[in-house]
Design a protein around this motif. Structure first.
Motif, PDB file in Angstrom:
ATOM      1  N   LEU A  38       2.448  -0.203  -8.522  1.00  0.00           N
ATOM      2  CA  LEU A  38       1.081   0.490  -8.410  1.00  0.00           C
ATOM      3  C   LEU A  38       0.391  -0.127  -7.057  1.00  0.00           C
ATOM      4  O   LEU A  38       0.799  -0.963  -6.555  1.00  0.00           O
ATOM      5  N   ASP A  39      -0.476   0.719  -6.780  1.00  0.00           N
ATOM      6  CA  ASP A  39      -1.428   0.485  -5.408  1.00  0.00           C
ATOM      7  C   ASP A  39      -2.826   1.125  -5.766  1.00  0.00           C
ATOM      8  O   ASP A  39      -2.794   2.065  -6.416  1.00  0.00           O
ATOM      9  N   SER A  40      -3.877   0.780  -4.943  1.00  0.00           N
ATOM     10  CA  SER A  40      -5.076   1.620  -4.792  1.00  0.00           C
ATOM     11  C   SER A  40      -4.737   2.762  -4.270  1.00  0.00           C
ATOM     12  O   SER A  40      -5.431   3.573  -4.483  1.00  0.00           O
ATOM     13  N   GLY A  41      -3.796   3.084  -3.492  1.00  0.00           N
ATOM     14  CA  GLY A  41      -3.370   4.406  -3.074  1.00  0.00           C
ATOM     15  C   GLY A  41      -2.094   4.568  -2.393  1.00  0.00           C
ATOM     16  O   GLY A  41      -1.063   4.517  -3.235  1.00  0.00           O
ATOM     17  N   VAL A  42      -1.911   4.686  -1.171  1.00  0.00           N
ATOM     18  CA  VAL A  42      -0.607   4.971  -0.655  1.00  0.00           C
ATOM     19  C   VAL A  42       0.212   3.799  -0.333  1.00  0.00           C
ATOM     20  O   VAL A  42       1.278   3.739   0.240  1.00  0.00           O
ATOM     21  N   GLY A  43      -0.555   2.679  -0.087  1.00  0.00           N
ATOM     22  CA  GLY A  43      -0.048   1.670   0.690  1.00  0.00           C
ATOM     23  C   GLY A  43       1.169   1.186  -0.245  1.00  0.00           C
ATOM     24  O   GLY A  43       2.140   0.689   0.459  1.00  0.00           O
ATOM     25  N   GLY A  44       1.196   1.162  -1.380  1.00  0.00           N
ATOM     26  CA  GLY A  44       2.656   0.586  -2.218  1.00  0.00           C
ATOM     27  C   GLY A  44       3.646   1.422  -1.798  1.00  0.00           C
ATOM     28  O   GLY A  44       4.664   1.167  -2.329  1.00  0.00           O
ATOM     29  N   LEU A  45       3.464   2.654  -1.401  1.00  0.00           N
ATOM     30  CA  LEU A  45       4.829   3.277  -0.729  1.00  0.00           C
ATOM     31  C   LEU A  45       5.514   2.473   0.150  1.00  0.00           C
ATOM     32  O   LEU A  45       6.767   2.700   0.139  1.00  0.00           O
ATOM     33  N   THR A  46       4.896   1.656   1.100  1.00  0.00           N
ATOM     34  CA  THR A  46       5.787   0.723   1.597  1.00  0.00           C
ATOM     35  C   THR A  46       6.797  -0.124   0.815  1.00  0.00           C
ATOM     36  O   THR A  46       7.915  -0.420   1.177  1.00  0.00           O
ATOM     37  N   VAL A  47       6.162  -0.775  -0.307  1.00  0.00           N
ATOM     38  CA  VAL A  47       7.148  -1.456  -1.482  1.00  0.00           C
ATOM     39  C   VAL A  47       8.218  -0.419  -1.860  1.00  0.00           C
ATOM     40  O   VAL A  47       9.498  -0.692  -1.979  1.00  0.00           O
ATOM     41  N   VAL A  48       7.822   0.802  -2.355  1.00  0.00           N
ATOM     42  CA  VAL A  48       8.664   1.792  -2.792  1.00  0.00           C
ATOM     43  C   VAL A  48       9.879   2.130  -1.925  1.00  0.00           C
ATOM     44  O   VAL A  48      10.955   2.089  -2.197  1.00  0.00           O
ATOM     45  N   LYS A  49       9.524   2.304  -0.483  1.00  0.00           N
ATOM     46  CA  LYS A  49      10.272   2.571   0.413  1.00  0.00           C
ATOM     47  C   LYS A  49      11.606   1.438   0.564  1.00  0.00           C
ATOM     48  O   LYS A  49      12.797   1.692   0.353  1.00  0.00           O
ATOM     49  N   TYR A 107       2.117   4.612  -9.448  1.00  0.00           N
ATOM     50  CA  TYR A 107       0.781   5.268  -9.562  1.00  0.00           C
ATOM     51  C   TYR A 107       0.114   4.789  -8.283  1.00  0.00           C
ATOM     52  O   TYR A 107      -0.103   3.387  -7.887  1.00  0.00           O
ATOM     53  N   GLY A 108      -0.431   5.500  -7.553  1.00  0.00           N
ATOM     54  CA  GLY A 108      -1.438   5.346  -6.386  1.00  0.00           C
ATOM     55  C   GLY A 108      -3.020   5.679  -6.808  1.00  0.00           C
ATOM     56  O   GLY A 108      -3.172   7.203  -7.125  1.00  0.00           O
ATOM     57  N   ASP A 109      -3.925   5.029  -7.034  1.00  0.00           N
ATOM     58  CA  ASP A 109      -5.117   5.313  -7.508  1.00  0.00           C
ATOM     59  C   ASP A 109      -5.920   5.837  -6.098  1.00  0.00           C
ATOM     60  O   ASP A 109      -7.004   5.319  -5.856  1.00  0.00           O
ATOM     61  N   TYR A 117      -0.396  -2.118   5.702  1.00  0.00           N
ATOM     62  CA  TYR A 117      -0.298  -2.007   7.029  1.00  0.00           C
ATOM     63  C   TYR A 117       0.833  -1.743   7.714  1.00  0.00           C
ATOM     64  O   TYR A 117       1.004  -1.438   8.999  1.00  0.00           O
ATOM     65  N   PRO A 118       1.946  -1.952   6.884  1.00  0.00           N
ATOM     66  CA  PRO A 118       3.241  -1.210   7.446  1.00  0.00           C
ATOM     67  C   PRO A 118       3.206  -0.065   8.129  1.00  0.00           C
ATOM     68  O   PRO A 118       4.098   0.126   9.103  1.00  0.00           O
TER      69      PRO A 118
END
Lengths: 269, 269
Positions: free
Chosen positions: A8-19, A33-35, A186-187
């Motif tokens: 989960l993340d506040s938005g799209v940032g967690g996609l860097t972990v997903v990748k 889940y991106g809020d 930031y990535p």
């Protein structure tokens, strides 16, 4: 059914972990889940971030995940401890993995940290770094302008470059050999950040490191996925679905190029 | 009393893990056993390595350590599973941390592994890498001449350089962007190995990565040491005490420069 890694993340940032999870653990199914409707979390008070994070965890726990990754530094600082004590699955935050990677990477013991106002003012990185080693010297800086840029999907524009430069200016004359990207957004701006900081400062991505520690923890619990069936990932967001999907497809690229993915908008709270 | 991290190896190789643990976790007390009288383990049959490792673990367990690190790839391949099932403290091997770090570091998915005959013929790295990702391509090579050089303390001589070059020759025309140093003795020869492999091959030290994962696991178990009293480390070896101490002091350098250390010879079996 295959148990998923919930992220989960506040938005799209967690996609860097997903990748990174997709790259390092291609057998694992991911529920994200991106809020995006309520991003950024950075400027919000800690109790509100805790409340939002709790709502997302309540949503994700319905899928019976094997682990929950709070892929947001602000939410990790505000909510990791409380959420961990409330749910029975392991909960992984992004701050300690970033801190451990920096301690491992630094030669001089001088480490920089950039993050949101919430993350930096919590002092969570300083606490995590000092818990590991009393000898580490830390310089921290809040960069509140960077998350909104990423949420708009503007990674390479001229104005983005200018904002990154201006935001990082106070760090460029500090003595450090590592800079922790203490925000999973930031990535997306990594190249520009590296340019500004120069080639001798190693950038430590809390996102990449968290993916790796997720691998470590799943292995140690005997919970790594096996088999060669490709998982079907699920992505949820609370805001503009088209923008989220466009950023996700652009960022994840080949990782989701050929595989089926479920996309859905779900508002919480 | 402070619980220690127990670290064992066939000889001096595990000191590369010790150095990293001291650097990354300076508050932690270390109890080390190097079986220098019976090194190298690499050419020994797996059941003998299992027996020797069991003897060392029986010795170390008396100190009530919080974790046992099998800082030897050969012993990890031969004994990790059985030892883990027998003792109640967590046991960490060096192979999975090295594999995870390589998966995290590789861009091309082509990874090389060098190790002892025991490690390479066990196929343990291939298994660990393939468990994480089916897309990884692996080239392995046994380098039986390298451990004896390190056990003699000859890190920088001309003949050492020649032996390293000759040993690695089959790897130099293989396609890879990472090379796993799949033996904890090899970081002693790191500079020469990097020279031979060229600047575009990242060297992954299973030793460094294990230190980092030890940090992850202790953190997740809430077992990291706190307080600012410097720990008194204990080093045991089974062979030539003077040579062991000289190699340890040379390798650990500033890490043990100013702190009290106990040295002792203890034979097992």
């Amino acid at each position: 059914m295959q148990q998923a890694i919930a992220i989960l993340d506040s938005g799209v940032g967690g996609l860097t972990v997903v990748k990174e999870v997709m790259r390092q653990l291609p057998r694992e199914k991911i529920i994200y889940y991106g809020d995006t409707a309520r991003a950024p979390y950075g400027p919000r008070p800690a109790d509100e971030v805790l409340k939002f994070t709790g709502q997302i965890v309540d949503f994700l726990i319905q899928f019976d995940p094997k682990v929950i990754v709070i892929a947001c530094n602000t939410a990790t600082a505000a909510a990791l401890e409380e959420i961990s004590s409330k749910v029975s699955v392991p909960v992984i935050g992004v701050i300690h993995p970033g801190a451990r990677a920096a301690i491992s990477a630094t030669n001089t013991g001088h480490v920089g940290v950039i993050g949101t106002v919430g993350t930096i003012s919590s002092g969570a990185y300083t606490t995590a770094l000092k818990q590991l080693s009393p000898y580490i010297e830390i310089v921290s800086l809040a960069c509140p302008l960077l998350v909104p840029i990423v949420e708009r999907g503007e990674f390479h524009s001229k104005s983005t470059s200018l904002i990154v430069r201006k935001s990082l200016l106070p760090m460029t004359n500090q003595y450090m050999d590592c800079l922790i990207l203490g925000c999973t957004h930031y990535p997306f701006l990594r190249e520009t950040i590296q340019e500004v900081m120069g080639p001798y400062v190693k950038l430590i991505s809390s996102a990449d490191e968290t993916a790796r520690e997720t691998s470590t923890i799943l292995y140690n619990k005997g919970k790594l996925a096996s088999g060669d069936t490709l998982p079907i990932h699920q992505f949820y967001c609370s805001g503009d679905a088209r923008l989220f999907r466009s950023i996700a497809r652009q960022w994840l690229g080949e990782q989701i190029g050929n595989i089926p993915v479920l996309w859905q908008v779900t508002r919480l709270g």
